[in-house]
Design a protein around this motif. Structure first.
Motif, PDB file in Angstrom:
ATOM      1  N   ASP A 162       0.810  -1.221   0.000  1.00  0.00           N
ATOM      2  CA  ASP A 162       0.000   0.000   0.000  1.00  0.00           C
ATOM      3  C   ASP A 162       0.845   1.273   0.000  1.00  0.00           C
ATOM      4  O   ASP A 162       0.322   2.363   0.161  1.00  0.00           O
ATOM      5  N   SER A 163       2.143   1.110  -0.179  1.00  0.00           N
ATOM      6  CA  SER A 163       2.991   2.307  -0.250  1.00  0.00           C
ATOM      7  C   SER A 163       3.142   2.748  -1.720  1.00  0.00           C
ATOM      8  O   SER A 163       2.607   2.121  -2.635  1.00  0.00           O
ATOM      9  N   HIS A 180       0.099   2.646  -4.176  1.00  0.00           N
ATOM     10  CA  HIS A 180      -0.782   1.612  -3.605  1.00  0.00           C
ATOM     11  C   HIS A 180      -0.393   0.221  -4.073  1.00  0.00           C
ATOM     12  O   HIS A 180      -1.216  -0.548  -4.582  1.00  0.00           O
ATOM     13  N   HIS A 202       3.589   5.611   6.647  1.00  0.00           N
ATOM     14  CA  HIS A 202       2.794   4.715   5.825  1.00  0.00           C
ATOM     15  C   HIS A 202       1.493   4.367   6.560  1.00  0.00           C
ATOM     16  O   HIS A 202       1.449   4.295   7.786  1.00  0.00           O
ATOM     17  N   THR A 203       0.471   4.141   5.773  1.00  0.00           N
ATOM     18  CA  THR A 203      -0.836   3.859   6.359  1.00  0.00           C
ATOM     19  C   THR A 203      -1.026   2.391   6.681  1.00  0.00           C
ATOM     20  O   THR A 203      -1.912   2.028   7.450  1.00  0.00           O
ATOM     21  N   HIS A 204      -0.229   1.559   6.067  1.00  0.00           N
ATOM     22  CA  HIS A 204      -0.426   0.136   6.265  1.00  0.00           C
ATOM     23  C   HIS A 204      -0.033  -0.273   7.684  1.00  0.00           C
ATOM     24  O   HIS A 204       1.025   0.105   8.192  1.00  0.00           O
TER      25      HIS A 204
END
Length: 587
Positions: A42-43, A103, A206-208
């Protein structure tokens, strides 16, 4: 690098190109930096790229592809639906071929190639391309941890991230702000039960976030606490639930103890239709492999109406007048009952103990106690107080209040108050003449006259009645004449005769008669005889009359006076008296 040429060049050129297959060939080249990229799921990944081509060529088309197939034109990723929205070309048609892929997913892991086409229909692909590995994050944690251990959690990826990473840790989805380690480890020294939870990790920026991993800290039970439902007053017949609340890991086994006996197991202990037998102290025991703990005791105080109500008497044997007697009302109830004492239909006392000091016969009778509380009431069975006492109030009752006449049937009744009933004996004068409460004289006679009394006796004493007189009325009998003066009497004197009679009542009227004469010659109990003859008396009372035998009075005349001789009327006696008088006369 390989280069495919649409129009076949002369043979020496083909040979030359094959000889320089690699990153560059005769001025044709593609350079990737770096050639291997490890990116987080997801990066966004930037694949940096530069390319060169010989002078005299003009770039007509540039694109990235995920395939390098000889003899076939590879697809343009910008036209692939899976990439078109995520792929952004950052280069130009001069030297820069950098591209950005956002993503990224695990499926994006592969080798990617840059390809360009010149105006001379020369086509060149940078092969080998750049390798992209997309990795997920996983938390590595020991399966079992015991309170007090030191624990290390690791945030792992399938490859070493290309970009420098700072790891962030979460517990139960909340960031552990105090722990922003640059490495991928989280150290928990002397782990506590509060450290239990769901742990995950992420890379700063990062959101993951990695999937959660449960850290299960094992610890012995804390002291259990018991809750009771219902929490208020518990009445016999209610349904009652005891709940043992205990914090532990792993979950504990629960056992229930009443007194020293195990009565149940499991977190919930239910008693349906509770009874007073269930009253008592309860506690629960909480145990797992790391230890055990007992709760404090709780008391089940079961309320119920009075029951098993009875009366005990002290002393339990014979009760004698004057004793001190205690009645005890035994009653099973909760809360304790109020006690009242009832004799007959009258309340005579209250309290569990009813004491009678110096008991008397008036206290004899049936007693019971009434036990009452807020849940009901109950009466005991009757008990009888039988107070023993010696005879008293002893008296004699003569049947018939009128005159007793000889020949009547007379009953004497000895009235005696005693407990137990007395034995009765009858006394006339000083002689026992009968026994039993009733003394009957049939055809009473004057011989039965006299003073009677009864004697009443039991094991506690004796008592005599007052004497009563049996006054028998009977007609006249044994009427006779007695001579008050006898012997020689000179002229002018008299002889006094007395009329004797036996009767009840005594005769009050007396009449004197001379034989062969119908008229009385005198009255009264005494009579003076002045002349010779046979005289008798007749006595009278209300029951009749009777005459006596006649007596003879003889008067002899002598010189100077009369001699009066009284003789008996019967033959033999008259002859004897006559001889005596004759001898005296001669003398």
């Amino acid at each position: 690098m390989l280069m495919w040429v649409r129009m076949a060049p002369p043979l020496p050129l083909i040979f030359f190109l094959l000889m320089i297959h690699g990153v560059s060939s005769a001025g044709w080249s593609v350079s990737y930096s770096p050639s291997h990229i490890c990116a987080l799921k997801d990066s966004t990944v930037i694949m940096r790229c530069t390319y060169t081509y010989p002078t005299g060529h003009q770039i007509m088309k540039v694109f990235w592809t995920k395939e390098s197939i000889k003899g076939k034109e590879p697809p343009d990723l910008s036209e692939d639906p899976e990439y078109s929205q995520r792929l952004q070309y950052l280069g130009d048609k001069q030297q820069n071929c950098t591209v950005r892929l956002s993503h990224v997913t695990l499926k994006d892991s592969r080798m990617y190639y840059f390809r360009f086409i010149t105006d001379k229909d020369m086509r060149y692909t940078g092969d080998p391309g750049v390798t992209l590995t997309v990795t997920d994050l996983q938390v590595e944690s020991p399966e079992r941890v015991t309170e007090g251990d030191s624990v290390t959690l690791r945030c792992k990826s399938s490859c070493a991230l290309t970009d420098r990473a700072t790891f962030i840790w979460y517990r139960n989805s909340q960031p552990l702000t105090e722990r922003r380690d640059r490495n991928n480890e989280l150290l928990l020294q002397s782990v506590r039960r509060e450290d239990s939870g769901r742990y995950s990790c992420a890379v700063d920026g990062h959101t993951h976030i990695s999937p959660d991993v449960q850290l299960n800290v094992m610890y012995p039970p804390v002291k259990p606490v018991i809750s009771i439902s219902p929490s208020g007053v518990i009445v016999e017949g209610d349904s009652v639930t005891l709940n043992c609340i205990s914090d532990s890991n792993p979950p504990v086994e629960i056992s229930w103890i009443k007194g020293g006996t195990i009565v149940g197991s499991g977190r919930i202990y239910n008693i349906s239709k509770i009874s007073s037998d269930d009253s008592g102290e309860y506690k629960c025991k909480s145990i797992n492999e790391h230890g055990e703990k007992y709760s404090d005791t709780v008391t089940l105080n079961i309320m119920y109406p009075p029951r098993s109500v009875s009366v005990s008497i002290s002393p339990s044997g014979v009760i004698v007048e004057g004793d001190s007697v205690t009645l005890n009302c035994i009653s099973d109830s909760n809360p304790p009952a109020e006690i009242s004492w009832i004799k007959g239909g009258t309340i005579v006392g209250s309290g569990r103990i009813f004491n009678i000091s110096k008991i008397s016969s008036n206290d004899s009778g049936e007693y019971k106690c009434k036990s009452i509380n807020g849940h009901g009431e109950k009466y005991s069975d009757n008990v009888t107080l039988n107070v023993m006492y010696p005879p008293r109030s002893v008296s004699v009752l003569i049947s018939g209040s009128g005159v007793i006449v000889e020949g009547d049937s007379v009953t004497l009744n000895c009235i005696s108050d005693s407990n137990p009933p007395a034995e009765i004996s009858w006394i006339k004068g000083g002689t026992i003449v009968g026994s039993g409460r009733i003394f009957n004289i049939s055809k009473i006679s004057s011989d039965d006259s006299g003073e009677y009394k009864c004697k009443s006796i039991n094991e506690h004493g004796e008592k005599y009645s007052d004497a009563v007189t049996s006054n028998i009325m009977y007609p006249l009998m044994n009427v006779s004449v007695s001579i008050i003066q006898s012997g020689q009497t000179w002229g002018g004197d008299s002889v006094t005769l007395n009329c004797i009679s036996d009767s009840n009542p005594p005769a009050l009227n007396f009449s004197w008669f001379k034989e062969n004469e119908t008229s009385a010659v005198g009255s009264g109990q005494s009579f003076s005889a002045l002349q010779s003859g046979r005289f008798y008396c007749q006595a009278h009372n209300q029951h009749g009359s009777q005459r006596s035998d006649a007596v003879t009075v003889t008067v002899h005349h002598v010189a100077g006076g009369n001699v009066i001789v009284i003789t008996a009327a019967s033959g033999g006696l008259f002859f004897i008296i006559f001889i005596i008088i004759f001898i005296l006369f001669i003398m």
